[in-house]
Scaffold this motif. Structure first.
Motif, PDB file in Angstrom:
ATOM      1  N   TYR A  89       0.838  -1.211   0.000  1.00 36.44           N
ATOM      2  CA  TYR A  89       0.000   0.000   0.000  1.00 36.44           C
ATOM      3  C   TYR A  89       0.865   1.250   0.000  1.00 36.44           C
ATOM      4  CZ  TYR A  89      -2.661   3.717   2.294  1.00 36.44           C
ATOM      5  OH  TYR A  89      -3.211   4.923   2.631  1.00 36.44           O
ATOM      6  N   LEU A  90       1.887   1.276   0.853  1.00 34.36           N
ATOM      7  CA  LEU A  90       2.735   2.468   0.953  1.00 34.36           C
ATOM      8  C   LEU A  90       3.463   2.741  -0.358  1.00 34.36           C
ATOM      9  CD1 LEU A  90       4.220   2.062   4.534  1.00 34.36           C
ATOM     10  CD2 LEU A  90       2.693   3.852   3.749  1.00 34.36           C
ATOM     11  N   ILE A  91       3.955   1.679  -0.971  1.00 33.41           N
ATOM     12  CA  ILE A  91       4.703   1.896  -2.217  1.00 33.41           C
ATOM     13  C   ILE A  91       3.780   2.420  -3.312  1.00 33.41           C
ATOM     14  CG2 ILE A  91       5.950   0.701  -4.050  1.00 33.41           C
ATOM     15  CD1 ILE A  91       7.197  -1.051  -1.929  1.00 33.41           C
ATOM     16  N   ILE A  92       2.587   1.795  -3.417  1.00 30.87           N
ATOM     17  CA  ILE A  92       1.657   2.238  -4.472  1.00 30.87           C
ATOM     18  C   ILE A  92       1.253   3.690  -4.245  1.00 30.87           C
ATOM     19  CG2 ILE A  92      -0.683   1.932  -5.354  1.00 30.87           C
ATOM     20  CD1 ILE A  92      -0.401  -0.995  -5.039  1.00 30.87           C
ATOM     21  N   ILE A  95       3.947   6.132  -5.278  1.00 31.68           N
ATOM     22  CA  ILE A  95       4.070   6.324  -6.731  1.00 31.68           C
ATOM     23  C   ILE A  95       2.950   7.241  -7.234  1.00 31.68           C
ATOM     24  CG2 ILE A  95       3.911   5.134  -8.942  1.00 31.68           C
ATOM     25  CD1 ILE A  95       5.273   2.758  -7.627  1.00 31.68           C
ATOM     26  N   ILE A  96       1.724   6.994  -6.762  1.00 26.27           N
ATOM     27  CA  ILE A  96       0.610   7.856  -7.197  1.00 26.27           C
ATOM     28  C   ILE A  96       0.835   9.281  -6.700  1.00 26.27           C
ATOM     29  CG2 ILE A  96      -1.882   8.157  -7.177  1.00 26.27           C
ATOM     30  CD1 ILE A  96      -2.150   5.224  -6.501  1.00 26.27           C
ATOM     31  N   PHE A  97       1.389   9.413  -5.490  1.00 30.44           N
ATOM     32  CA  PHE A  97       1.702  10.738  -4.948  1.00 30.44           C
ATOM     33  C   PHE A  97       2.610  11.498  -5.897  1.00 30.44           C
ATOM     34  CE2 PHE A  97       1.935  13.392  -1.163  1.00 30.44           C
ATOM     35  CZ  PHE A  97       3.085  14.129  -1.372  1.00 30.44           C
ATOM     36  N   LEU A  98       3.644  10.822  -6.411  1.00 30.81           N
ATOM     37  CA  LEU A  98       4.577  11.501  -7.309  1.00 30.81           C
ATOM     38  C   LEU A  98       3.880  11.953  -8.582  1.00 30.81           C
ATOM     39  CD1 LEU A  98       7.845   9.393  -7.021  1.00 30.81           C
ATOM     40  CD2 LEU A  98       7.375  11.635  -6.085  1.00 30.81           C
ATOM     41  N   PHE A  99       3.020  11.110  -9.144  1.00 30.46           N
ATOM     42  CA  PHE A  99       2.331  11.501 -10.374  1.00 30.46           C
ATOM     43  C   PHE A  99       1.414  12.683 -10.135  1.00 30.46           C
ATOM     44  CE2 PHE A  99       3.440   8.914 -13.874  1.00 30.46           C
ATOM     45  CZ  PHE A  99       3.869   7.692 -13.373  1.00 30.46           C
ATOM     46  N   GLU A 100       0.725  12.671  -8.995  1.00 26.54           N
ATOM     47  CA  GLU A 100      -0.183  13.777  -8.724  1.00 26.54           C
ATOM     48  C   GLU A 100       0.583  15.068  -8.476  1.00 26.54           C
ATOM     49  OE1 GLU A 100      -3.313  14.107  -9.112  1.00 26.54           O
ATOM     50  OE2 GLU A 100      -3.294  16.145  -8.306  1.00 26.54           O
ATOM     51  N   CYS A 101       1.764  14.963  -7.847  1.00 28.14           N
ATOM     52  CA  CYS A 101       2.636  16.144  -7.712  1.00 28.14           C
ATOM     53  C   CYS A 101       2.939  16.716  -9.082  1.00 28.14           C
ATOM     54  CB  CYS A 101       3.966  15.762  -7.062  1.00 28.14           C
ATOM     55  SG  CYS A 101       3.955  15.762  -5.293  1.00 28.14           S
ATOM     56  N   ALA A 102       3.302  15.817 -10.002  1.00 26.06           N
ATOM     57  CA  ALA A 102       3.647  16.273 -11.353  1.00 26.06           C
ATOM     58  C   ALA A 102       2.472  17.003 -11.978  1.00 26.06           C
ATOM     59  CB  ALA A 102       4.051  15.077 -12.211  1.00 26.06           C
ATOM     60  N   SER A 103       1.280  16.457 -11.800  1.00 22.22           N
ATOM     61  CA  SER A 103       0.094  17.085 -12.385  1.00 22.22           C
ATOM     62  C   SER A 103      -0.133  18.483 -11.830  1.00 22.22           C
ATOM     63  CB  SER A 103      -1.121  16.197 -12.114  1.00 22.22           C
ATOM     64  OG  SER A 103      -2.304  16.919 -12.266  1.00 22.22           O
ATOM     65  N   ALA A 104      -0.054  18.615 -10.504  1.00 26.72           N
ATOM     66  CA  ALA A 104      -0.330  19.915  -9.890  1.00 26.72           C
ATOM     67  C   ALA A 104       0.704  20.945 -10.310  1.00 26.72           C
ATOM     68  CB  ALA A 104      -0.360  19.767  -8.363  1.00 26.72           C
ATOM     69  N   ILE A 105       1.976  20.538 -10.313  1.00 29.70           N
ATOM     70  CA  ILE A 105       3.029  21.484 -10.670  1.00 29.70           C
ATOM     71  C   ILE A 105       2.913  21.877 -12.132  1.00 29.70           C
ATOM     72  CG2 ILE A 105       5.516  21.729 -10.922  1.00 29.70           C
ATOM     73  CD1 ILE A 105       5.853  20.003  -8.463  1.00 29.70           C
ATOM     74  N   THR A 106       2.628  20.895 -13.007  1.00 32.40           N
ATOM     75  CA  THR A 106       2.517  21.193 -14.440  1.00 32.40           C
ATOM     76  C   THR A 106       1.416  22.196 -14.711  1.00 32.40           C
ATOM     77  OG1 THR A 106       3.224  18.962 -14.957  1.00 32.40           O
ATOM     78  CG2 THR A 106       2.122  20.171 -16.690  1.00 32.40           C
ATOM     79  N   ALA A 107       0.263  21.988 -14.091  1.00 36.82           N
ATOM     80  CA  ALA A 107      -0.858  22.894 -14.361  1.00 36.82           C
ATOM     81  C   ALA A 107      -0.524  24.309 -13.904  1.00 36.82           C
ATOM     82  CB  ALA A 107      -2.112  22.389 -13.653  1.00 36.82           C
ATOM     83  N   ALA A 108       0.050  24.435 -12.696  1.00 41.40           N
ATOM     84  CA  ALA A 108       0.332  25.765 -12.174  1.00 41.40           C
ATOM     85  C   ALA A 108       1.386  26.478 -13.024  1.00 41.40           C
ATOM     86  CB  ALA A 108       0.809  25.668 -10.724  1.00 41.40           C
TER      87      ALA A 108
ATOM     88  N   ALA B 203       7.266  15.467  -1.107  1.00 45.20           N
ATOM     89  CA  ALA B 203       7.652  14.190  -1.708  1.00 45.20           C
ATOM     90  C   ALA B 203       8.989  13.710  -1.159  1.00 45.20           C
ATOM     91  CB  ALA B 203       7.712  14.336  -3.226  1.00 45.20           C
ATOM     92  N   ALA B 204       9.938  14.649  -1.013  1.00 42.19           N
ATOM     93  CA  ALA B 204      11.251  14.270  -0.491  1.00 42.19           C
ATOM     94  C   ALA B 204      11.138  13.793   0.952  1.00 42.19           C
ATOM     95  CB  ALA B 204      12.195  15.465  -0.585  1.00 42.19           C
ATOM     96  N   LEU B 205      10.319  14.488   1.736  1.00 40.28           N
ATOM     97  CA  LEU B 205      10.144  14.127   3.144  1.00 40.28           C
ATOM     98  C   LEU B 205       9.524  12.745   3.272  1.00 40.28           C
ATOM     99  CD1 LEU B 205      10.640  15.574   5.802  1.00 40.28           C
ATOM    100  CD2 LEU B 205       8.266  16.317   5.773  1.00 40.28           C
ATOM    101  N   LEU B 206       8.565  12.485   2.394  1.00 39.42           N
ATOM    102  CA  LEU B 206       7.892  11.197   2.415  1.00 39.42           C
ATOM    103  C   LEU B 206       8.882  10.068   2.118  1.00 39.42           C
ATOM    104  CD1 LEU B 206       4.940  10.691   2.940  1.00 39.42           C
ATOM    105  CD2 LEU B 206       4.532  10.621   0.509  1.00 39.42           C
ATOM    106  N   LEU B 207       9.720  10.312   1.127  1.00 39.87           N
ATOM    107  CA  LEU B 207      10.725   9.298   0.774  1.00 39.87           C
ATOM    108  C   LEU B 207      11.676   9.075   1.943  1.00 39.87           C
ATOM    109  CD1 LEU B 207      11.354   7.654  -1.731  1.00 39.87           C
ATOM    110  CD2 LEU B 207      13.029   9.373  -2.372  1.00 39.87           C
ATOM    111  N   LEU B 208      12.073  10.156   2.583  1.00 31.77           N
ATOM    112  CA  LEU B 208      12.991  10.063   3.711  1.00 31.77           C
ATOM    113  C   LEU B 208      12.366   9.267   4.852  1.00 31.77           C
ATOM    114  CD1 LEU B 208      15.763  11.219   4.566  1.00 31.77           C
ATOM    115  CD2 LEU B 208      14.543  13.056   5.712  1.00 31.77           C
ATOM    116  N   LEU B 209      11.111   9.606   5.168  1.00 30.96           N
ATOM    117  CA  LEU B 209      10.421   8.900   6.244  1.00 30.96           C
ATOM    118  C   LEU B 209      10.264   7.425   5.897  1.00 30.96           C
ATOM    119  CD1 LEU B 209       7.665  11.478   7.210  1.00 30.96           C
ATOM    120  CD2 LEU B 209       9.647  10.816   8.541  1.00 30.96           C
TER     121      LEU B 209
END
Lengths: 251, 276
Positions: A89-92, A95-108, B203-209
């Protein structure tokens, strides 16, 4: 950690995952709204090649739904009290967290390129309005619709058509200074005063520019994807930290 | 010639009288604030009501439009009594480099502009015909220059009856090239900076944790805790037979109610040892 405290932590993890699942589903819905483009302004970003706001919306559709599914899996993993499931669960989720980060940053970021100031929209209008290429037809259709519905003319005002050379001026400049979409119309869609509009009589032409409307719509799309995505990510961040603590307390 | 002299004398007299009355004797911009009053190729003038006082039935009002630097050239050409004033400088070649830089175009009959019908709502657009090809067509003006205008009163046989003063200089704005608009990035908004920086940090903090969590769980796995056995505790039940869901009769009867299969992790004595 005592069994009671562990059970309490499990309930916290389950509750946070339930909220995050609902938030992910809402992100999915909002991103669909952006991708559908109810204001029909996509050609303005599409023709300029800077349509990453809509690309970010598509990513958010997938990540929103993925958050929903992963959080439901998280509820199941927490109930099972299984370290293996929690790790998956944590790994999945990460990974989704990273993609959603990309989406938010790209739009802004992309919004700043498109509507930081009126130059790009103005240049595109002057170049493509009344052009006979495919892009020209799309831009002409979009601008005509915007000018008629929002009751505006040009990017910053009708003077855009006077100050700059444009495809429209080269094609129709001897007869018309600006398109007839800039003119006030009656309820029967006829132009109220064509002669007055052609010389710029104040009561027959729309004096304000369309850039404000275009900027507000594209900003609305961007804030839907990036600020709401940001808030979902903050919730998920908190959920994952609690889930990691829960993982450490298992077994 | 005689008639011409008389008409000229009359026009001089009326000119003197007119200036006494305070009439405007030159072309003027329309006083209305139309958005297209002065564009880079066209100018909107007031219609020539009350400019010429003559009662000349077949006279026409013509407009001389050209660069202000060509005012003297036109005046010189007119004073040398050229018979064909109207074809002095045809429009299509009027603004070429070696040309006279003015052209003439017809405004209307003198009788169409009587004084008592004077109105500021009427206008005359110089340059309305665009890039036309007639000799006296109302062609567009060159952008970026100062232009001046003059009215002429022309009799039907193309003789000049009267002419007004030159107008004031009207500066035409230069037509800007759309390709010079700089459509690059203007500025980064504050929202974008906030979102990018906070999300990257999160994201970096999460990876670190995550890595810290992995380290802690791996390290504590290696430490083994001794089970201190004192008195009544739960003991693991090792099934020598495959007896699922049945209680063994020889175990501690206090826990007989517990029907769980003791080979699962739930009943290993971690918690019990800590309770003591």
């Amino acid at each position: 950690m005592g069994a009671g405290a562990l059970t309490c932590l499990m309930f916290v993890v389950i509750a946070l995952n339930a909220i995050a699942a609902a938030a992910g589903l809402a992100l999915f819905a909002v991103a669909i709204w952006v991708a559908v483009d109810g204001y029909k302004l996509y050609p303005i970003s599409g023709v300029s090649g800077k349509d990453d706001i809509f690309a970010a919306a598509w990513i958010a559709i997938f990540t929103g739904f993925a958050f929903f599914l992963a959080c439901i899996f998280g509820i199941f993993a927490a109930l099972k009290r299984s370290r293996g499931f929690m790790m998956v669960y944590l790994i999945i989720m990460f990974i989704i967290f990273l993609f959603e980060c990309a989406s938010a940053i790209t739009a802004a970021t992309n919004r700043d390129y498109l509507v930081g100031n009126s130059n790009l929209v103005k240049k595109q209008m002057l170049q493509y309005f009344a052009d006979s290429s495919t892009q020209g037809k799309q831009i002409t259709q979009t601008w005509n619709r915007v000018m008629e519905q929002v009751e505006c003319c040009g990017a910053d005002g009708p003077s855009d058509w006077i100050q700059y050379n444009s495809t429209f001026k080269q094609m129709f400049g001897s007869t018309y200074i600006w398109p007839l979409s800039c003119c006030k119309r009656l309820s029967t869609f006829e132009v109220e005063d064509k002669e007055g509009c052609m010389v710029g009589k104040a009561s027959t032409i729309f004096p304000k520019g369309c850039f404000q409307h275009i900027e507000s719509v594209l900003s609305r799309y961007t804030w839907a994807v990036s600020w709401y995505g940001f808030s979902v990510l903050m919730l998920v961040f908190f959920t994952l930290v609690i889930a990691m603590i829960y993982y450490m307390q298992l077994e | 010639m005689n008639i011409n002299a008389v008409v000229r004398l009359m026009s001089l007299l009326s000119l003197w009288m007119r200036t006494g009355e305070g009439q405007i004797f030159q072309p003027e911009l329309t006083p209305n604030t139309f958005l297209a009053r002065i564009t880079s190729n066209t100018v909107m003038l007031k219609q020539p009501y009350c400019v010429f006082d003559q009662t000349c039935p077949d006279c026409e009002i013509w407009l001389v439009a050209g660069l202000c630097s060509a005012n003297a050239i036109f005046d010189a050409q007119v004073n040398s009594s050229t018979p064909n004033i109207l074809s002095l400088s045809p429009y299509p070649t009027a603004f070429n480099s070696s040309s006279n830089n003015f052209f003439l175009t017809r405004v209307g009959l003198l009788s169409d502009f009587p004084c008592n019908l004077s109105s500021n709502d009427q206008y005359f657009v110089v340059g309305a015909d665009g890039k036309c090809s007639g000799i006296n067509c109302n062609g567009e003006l060159p952008d970026g220059f100062s232009v001046c205008f003059k009215y002429l009163l022309i009799y039907t046989n193309e003789t000049l009856v009267n002419s007004s003063n030159w107008s004031v200089n009207i500066d035409l704005p230069k037509l800007l090239n759309l390709h010079n608009i700089n459509d690059g990035l203007s500025a980064r908004s504050g929202a974008m900076v906030v979102i990018t920086s906070i999300l990257c940090a999160a994201a970096a903090l999460l990876l670190l944790l995550f890595f810290i969590m992995l380290c802690i769980t791996c390290c504590t796995k290696k430490e083994s805790k001794e089970i201190s056995v004192t008195n009544s505790i739960r003991i693991p039940r090792y099934d020598t037979h495959d007896l699922k869901n049945r209680v063994h009769p020889y175990d501690n009867p206090a826990y007989q109610s517990d029907f769980k299969n003791y080979s699962t992790a739930n009943t290993l004595p971690k918690d019990a040892a800590q309770k003591l």
